[in-house]
Design a protein around this motif. Structure first.
Motif, PDB file in Angstrom:
ATOM      1  N   ALA A 197       1.067  -1.115   0.197  1.00 44.59           N
ATOM      2  CA  ALA A 197       0.045   0.112  -0.231  1.00 44.59           C
ATOM      3  C   ALA A 197       0.699   1.542  -0.204  1.00 44.59           C
ATOM      4  CB  ALA A 197      -1.331   0.030   1.106  1.00 44.59           C
ATOM      5  N   LEU A 198       1.780   1.696   1.179  1.00 42.10           N
ATOM      6  CA  LEU A 198       2.822   2.674   1.156  1.00 42.10           C
ATOM      7  C   LEU A 198       3.607   2.202  -0.162  1.00 42.10           C
ATOM      8  CD1 LEU A 198       3.661   2.163   4.381  1.00 42.10           C
ATOM      9  CD2 LEU A 198       2.463   3.491   3.670  1.00 42.10           C
ATOM     10  N   ALA A 199       3.924   1.578  -0.906  1.00 44.60           N
ATOM     11  CA  ALA A 199       4.401   1.811  -2.306  1.00 44.60           C
ATOM     12  C   ALA A 199       3.785   2.388  -3.854  1.00 44.60           C
ATOM     13  CB  ALA A 199       5.205   0.127  -2.938  1.00 44.60           C
ATOM     14  N   ASP A 200       2.195   1.130  -3.348  1.00 44.54           N
ATOM     15  CA  ASP A 200       1.728   2.221  -4.151  1.00 44.54           C
ATOM     16  C   ASP A 200       1.072   4.305  -4.146  1.00 44.54           C
ATOM     17  OD1 ASP A 200       0.871  -0.109  -5.269  1.00 44.54           O
ATOM     18  OD2 ASP A 200      -1.010  -0.530  -4.893  1.00 44.54           O
ATOM     19  N   PHE A 201       1.265   4.024  -2.816  1.00 45.24           N
ATOM     20  CA  PHE A 201       0.920   5.785  -2.602  1.00 45.24           C
ATOM     21  C   PHE A 201       2.263   6.086  -3.465  1.00 45.24           C
ATOM     22  CE2 PHE A 201      -2.601   4.480  -0.262  1.00 45.24           C
ATOM     23  CZ  PHE A 201      -3.204   5.449  -0.893  1.00 45.24           C
ATOM     24  N   ALA A 202       2.911   5.619  -3.090  1.00 44.39           N
ATOM     25  CA  ALA A 202       4.934   6.666  -3.318  1.00 44.39           C
ATOM     26  C   ALA A 202       5.370   6.462  -5.224  1.00 44.39           C
ATOM     27  CB  ALA A 202       5.830   5.793  -2.207  1.00 44.39           C
ATOM     28  N   PHE A 203       4.368   5.594  -5.627  1.00 48.74           N
ATOM     29  CA  PHE A 203       4.534   5.633  -6.928  1.00 48.74           C
ATOM     30  C   PHE A 203       3.833   7.139  -7.400  1.00 48.74           C
ATOM     31  CE2 PHE A 203       4.251   3.816 -10.943  1.00 48.74           C
ATOM     32  CZ  PHE A 203       5.333   3.861 -11.513  1.00 48.74           C
ATOM     33  N   ILE A 204       2.598   7.598  -6.496  1.00 49.96           N
ATOM     34  CA  ILE A 204       1.907   8.315  -7.254  1.00 49.96           C
ATOM     35  C   ILE A 204       3.172  10.073  -7.517  1.00 49.96           C
ATOM     36  CG2 ILE A 204       0.139  10.482  -6.768  1.00 49.96           C
ATOM     37  CD1 ILE A 204      -1.094   8.086  -5.069  1.00 49.96           C
ATOM     38  N   LEU A 205       4.050   9.465  -6.719  1.00 51.14           N
ATOM     39  CA  LEU A 205       4.653  11.303  -6.709  1.00 51.14           C
ATOM     40  C   LEU A 205       5.358  11.473  -8.022  1.00 51.14           C
ATOM     41  CD1 LEU A 205       6.030  10.832  -3.592  1.00 51.14           C
ATOM     42  CD2 LEU A 205       4.027  12.423  -4.141  1.00 51.14           C
ATOM     43  N   PRO A 206       5.104  12.769  -8.752  1.00 46.21           N
ATOM     44  CA  PRO A 206       6.044  12.342 -10.104  1.00 46.21           C
ATOM     45  C   PRO A 206       7.698  12.676 -10.188  1.00 46.21           C
ATOM     46  CG  PRO A 206       4.909  14.532  -9.130  1.00 46.21           C
ATOM     47  CD  PRO A 206       5.039  13.761  -8.704  1.00 46.21           C
ATOM     48  N   ALA A 207       8.070  11.529  -8.944  1.00 48.10           N
ATOM     49  CA  ALA A 207       9.737  11.594  -8.901  1.00 48.10           C
ATOM     50  C   ALA A 207      10.242  11.259 -10.032  1.00 48.10           C
ATOM     51  CB  ALA A 207       9.763  10.749  -7.733  1.00 48.10           C
ATOM     52  N   LEU A 248      10.941  -2.560  -5.152  1.00 47.01           N
ATOM     53  CA  LEU A 248      10.891  -3.610  -4.133  1.00 47.01           C
ATOM     54  C   LEU A 248      10.081  -3.738  -3.674  1.00 47.01           C
ATOM     55  CD1 LEU A 248      15.168  -3.816  -3.384  1.00 47.01           C
ATOM     56  CD2 LEU A 248      13.257  -3.588  -1.478  1.00 47.01           C
ATOM     57  N   SER A 249      10.210  -2.549  -2.735  1.00 43.38           N
ATOM     58  CA  SER A 249       8.510  -2.546  -1.639  1.00 43.38           C
ATOM     59  C   SER A 249       7.503  -3.468  -2.234  1.00 43.38           C
ATOM     60  CB  SER A 249       8.205  -1.347  -0.832  1.00 43.38           C
ATOM     61  OG  SER A 249       7.629  -1.239   0.117  1.00 43.38           O
ATOM     62  N   ILE A 250       6.690  -3.863  -3.127  1.00 41.82           N
ATOM     63  CA  ILE A 250       5.841  -3.568  -3.417  1.00 41.82           C
ATOM     64  C   ILE A 250       5.979  -5.860  -3.635  1.00 41.82           C
ATOM     65  CG2 ILE A 250       4.077  -4.803  -5.755  1.00 41.82           C
ATOM     66  CD1 ILE A 250       4.136  -1.971  -5.932  1.00 41.82           C
ATOM     67  N   GLY A 251       7.570  -6.289  -3.880  1.00 44.91           N
ATOM     68  CA  GLY A 251       7.439  -7.236  -4.736  1.00 44.91           C
ATOM     69  C   GLY A 251       7.954  -7.752  -2.876  1.00 44.91           C
ATOM     70  N   PHE A 252       8.481  -7.256  -1.863  1.00 41.96           N
ATOM     71  CA  PHE A 252       8.763  -7.848  -0.336  1.00 41.96           C
ATOM     72  C   PHE A 252       7.937  -8.320   0.242  1.00 41.96           C
ATOM     73  CE2 PHE A 252       9.748  -7.321   3.478  1.00 41.96           C
ATOM     74  CZ  PHE A 252      10.578  -7.970   3.888  1.00 41.96           C
ATOM     75  N   GLY A 306      -5.634   8.493  -8.737  1.00 40.83           N
ATOM     76  CA  GLY A 306      -7.085   8.081  -8.446  1.00 40.83           C
ATOM     77  C   GLY A 306      -6.775   6.103  -8.444  1.00 40.83           C
ATOM     78  N   ALA A 307      -5.589   6.124  -9.055  1.00 39.27           N
ATOM     79  CA  ALA A 307      -6.465   5.397  -9.612  1.00 39.27           C
ATOM     80  C   ALA A 307      -4.690   3.768  -8.496  1.00 39.27           C
ATOM     81  CB  ALA A 307      -5.761   4.378 -11.023  1.00 39.27           C
ATOM     82  N   LEU A 308      -3.919   4.717  -8.658  1.00 39.67           N
ATOM     83  CA  LEU A 308      -2.542   3.815  -7.455  1.00 39.67           C
ATOM     84  C   LEU A 308      -3.193   3.981  -5.985  1.00 39.67           C
ATOM     85  CD1 LEU A 308       0.345   5.555  -9.253  1.00 39.67           C
ATOM     86  CD2 LEU A 308      -0.048   2.812  -9.238  1.00 39.67           C
ATOM     87  N   ALA A 309      -3.882   5.099  -5.541  1.00 44.90           N
ATOM     88  CA  ALA A 309      -4.762   5.515  -4.093  1.00 44.90           C
ATOM     89  C   ALA A 309      -5.621   3.933  -3.943  1.00 44.90           C
ATOM     90  CB  ALA A 309      -5.346   6.816  -4.593  1.00 44.90           C
ATOM     91  N   LEU A 310      -6.393   3.364  -5.151  1.00 45.53           N
ATOM     92  CA  LEU A 310      -7.815   3.007  -4.943  1.00 45.53           C
ATOM     93  C   LEU A 310      -6.663   1.458  -4.916  1.00 45.53           C
ATOM     94  CD1 LEU A 310     -10.307   1.863  -4.828  1.00 45.53           C
ATOM     95  CD2 LEU A 310     -10.326   1.989  -7.927  1.00 45.53           C
ATOM     96  N   PHE A 311      -6.264   1.456  -5.855  1.00 45.64           N
ATOM     97  CA  PHE A 311      -4.885  -0.153  -5.198  1.00 45.64           C
ATOM     98  C   PHE A 311      -4.280  -0.436  -4.164  1.00 45.64           C
ATOM     99  CE2 PHE A 311      -7.273  -1.021  -8.981  1.00 45.64           C
ATOM    100  CZ  PHE A 311      -6.525  -2.276  -9.900  1.00 45.64           C
ATOM    101  N   GLY A 312      -3.989   0.875  -3.968  1.00 47.60           N
ATOM    102  CA  GLY A 312      -3.261   0.792  -3.001  1.00 47.60           C
ATOM    103  C   GLY A 312      -3.499   1.039  -1.640  1.00 47.60           C
ATOM    104  N   THR A 313      -5.241   1.231  -1.555  1.00 49.43           N
ATOM    105  CA  THR A 313      -6.031   1.254  -0.258  1.00 49.43           C
ATOM    106  C   THR A 313      -6.821  -0.289  -0.062  1.00 49.43           C
ATOM    107  OG1 THR A 313      -6.968   3.424  -0.204  1.00 49.43           O
ATOM    108  CG2 THR A 313      -8.012   2.017   0.571  1.00 49.43           C
ATOM    109  N   ALA A 314      -6.748  -0.643  -1.684  1.00 48.95           N
ATOM    110  CA  ALA A 314      -7.622  -2.270  -0.977  1.00 48.95           C
ATOM    111  C   ALA A 314      -6.491  -2.776  -0.572  1.00 48.95           C
ATOM    112  CB  ALA A 314      -8.202  -2.354  -2.465  1.00 48.95           C
ATOM    113  N   VAL A 315      -5.408  -3.361  -1.879  1.00 47.50           N
ATOM    114  CA  VAL A 315      -4.691  -4.184  -1.101  1.00 47.50           C
ATOM    115  C   VAL A 315      -3.927  -3.848   0.398  1.00 47.50           C
ATOM    116  CG1 VAL A 315      -2.277  -3.360  -0.970  1.00 47.50           C
ATOM    117  CG2 VAL A 315      -2.301  -5.854  -1.497  1.00 47.50           C
ATOM    118  N   GLY A 316      -3.622  -2.835   0.887  1.00 45.73           N
ATOM    119  CA  GLY A 316      -3.897  -2.775   2.809  1.00 45.73           C
ATOM    120  C   GLY A 316      -4.683  -2.805   2.873  1.00 45.73           C
ATOM    121  N   LEU A 317      -6.153  -3.164   3.062  1.00 45.61           N
ATOM    122  CA  LEU A 317      -7.333  -3.980   3.739  1.00 45.61           C
ATOM    123  C   LEU A 317      -7.103  -5.136   3.456  1.00 45.61           C
ATOM    124  CD1 LEU A 317     -10.376  -1.245   3.024  1.00 45.61           C
ATOM    125  CD2 LEU A 317      -8.982  -1.783   4.673  1.00 45.61           C
TER     126      LEU A 317
END
Length: 398
Positions: free
Chosen positions: A293-303, A313-317, A371-382
């Motif tokens: 979930a945290l990784a999905d939210f981090a990917f939202i940032l335009p870094a 890496l965080s998603i895989g772990f 919005g898509a990343l936030a939705l999927f991140g929240t769902a996988v956290g739950l």
């Protein structure tokens, strides 16, 4: 080679390296297309979403083949089933390297999905046949270390080779790896002596599946793993397009980023014993959901694009913290029909895997990337939070 031939004494020591090679070949083939989506779209004159459907075809056929492959593995022997599927995977990947249009590639990737589906579930069932429950998740973790390197290499190698040689060379390498796996498993591993193998028949298959679903935990576990596959593997086919839009990157950078999921899995594999003994399977699922979930939210940032390496890496772990626990429980659903139980496990997981890109594509169009990343991140956290309550791990603390 007869399946009733006595097993050699060195089989157990060779089991993880040899089955790991087979898993390597299967997962290498599985992740090839993700970094190539924009490249193949340009090659065949298709949209990004149409090319991403190649991932759905592979994963969907992987799933649909499982109800048939599981009983076959139980009947003819898991080792024989693995080697045959790898040989056919070699042929299909080799032909795909010469695909002249989108639909030819689509059909060959779909067939490759069926054959790849006959490798990893049967390998995990073979490990379950030989390892006691107390050691099983640890042995599965070691198997995953080698298998995940294949996943990591498949994505990273695919992008780099496509940039410098061409995408067809990637499929040629995949064919060669499958051929090596088929040969090694036949030469090195021996079948278990006196193993009970039911005759292959529709009635026998139904009996095996009835034994699996007689366990009330089966329905819950298969439902959870379907959600897991959809929520975590909806994103990778769109990574190349997202990074290209943000930073103008190509397949190499996307492949490196997606390949980092395998690196996260490798970290999990190396730490499996410590995690199981000190953290416990229930807490591992919670932490895994949080990490993804945290990784999905981090990917939202335009870094910059290279920050996505840490994200994936965080998603895989996190994924393997959840999935490793699910896998260990699946091996114990029906000890007398373990091949069928693991085949159904893979079936539901890859049904989710196939559905994920469709759901993510719809979410991206409706909600945009953030919005898509936030939705999927929240769902996988739950999912990670609720899984231990819905399916408490056997014999572990919560």
């Amino acid at each position: 080679m007869s399946e009733l031939k006595p097993a050699a004494g060195h089989d157990l020591g060779a089991l993880i390296p040899v089955l790991g090679l087979c898993g390597f070949a299967s997962t290498f083939t599985m992740r090839l297309v993700d970094p190539l989506v924009p490249t193949l779209a340009a090659e065949f004159g298709q949209s990004i979403h149409q090319i991403a459907f190649l991932v759905t075809a592979f994963a969907g056929c992987y799933a649909l083949g499982q109800p048939f492959l599981g009983p076959i593995a139980d009947s003819v022997g898991k080792l024989r089933s693995i080697s045959t599927c790898l040989a056919l995977l070699c042929v299909l990947s080799g032909l795909a390297a010469f695909a002249t249009n989108y639909w030819m590639l689509f059909a060959l990737r779909a067939g490759a999905g069926v054959m790849a589906g006959g490798v990893i579930p049967a390998a995990m069932a073979a490990i379950g046949d030989r390892a006691p429950m107390a050691e099983r998740q640890i042995m599965l973790g070691r198997f995953l270390v080698i298998m995940i390197i294949g996943q990591m290499a498949g994505a990273s190698f695919s992008g780099v080779v496509a940039d410098h040689i061409g995408w067809r060379a990637v499929l040629g390498v995949a064919a060669a790896l499958a051929a090596c796996g088929a040969l090694v498993v036949r030469l090195v591993l021996k079948p278990r002596p006196l193993a009970e193998r039911p005759p292959l028949s529709l009635a026998g298959a139904m009996t095996s599946y009835a034994a699996v679903f007689a366990n009330p935990r089966s329905k819950v576990l298969y439902g959870l793993v379907l959600l897991e596959g959809a929520l975590i593997f909806g994103l990778p086919p769109f990574v190349a397009a997202i990074l290209h839009e943000r930073s103008g990157t190509g397949p190499s950078e996307a492949g490196i980023a997606i390949g980092a999921m395998g690196l996260g899995g490798l970290v999990y594999g190396l730490l499996t014993r410590i995690l199981v003994q000190r953290v416990g399977p229930a807490q591992m699922m919670r932490l895994g959901g949080l990490a993804v979930a945290l990784a999905d939210f981090a990917f939202i940032l335009p870094a910059p694009w290279w920050t996505s390496i840490g994200v994936f890496l965080s998603i895989g772990f996190g994924f393997f913290l959840i999935h490793g626990t699910f896998q260990a429980q699946a091996t114990e659903l029906a000890p007398t029909a373990r091949g069928s139980a693991m085949a159904l496990f893979a079936c539901f997981f890859f049904m989710g895997h196939a559905t994920g890109p469709l759901l993510m594509g719809t979410a991206l169009q409706a909600l945009g990337t953030q919005g898509a990343l936030a939705l999927f991140g929240t769902a996988v956290g739950l999912l990670g939070l609720m899984a231990p309550k819905l399916l408490p791990p056997l014999g572990s603390r919560t």
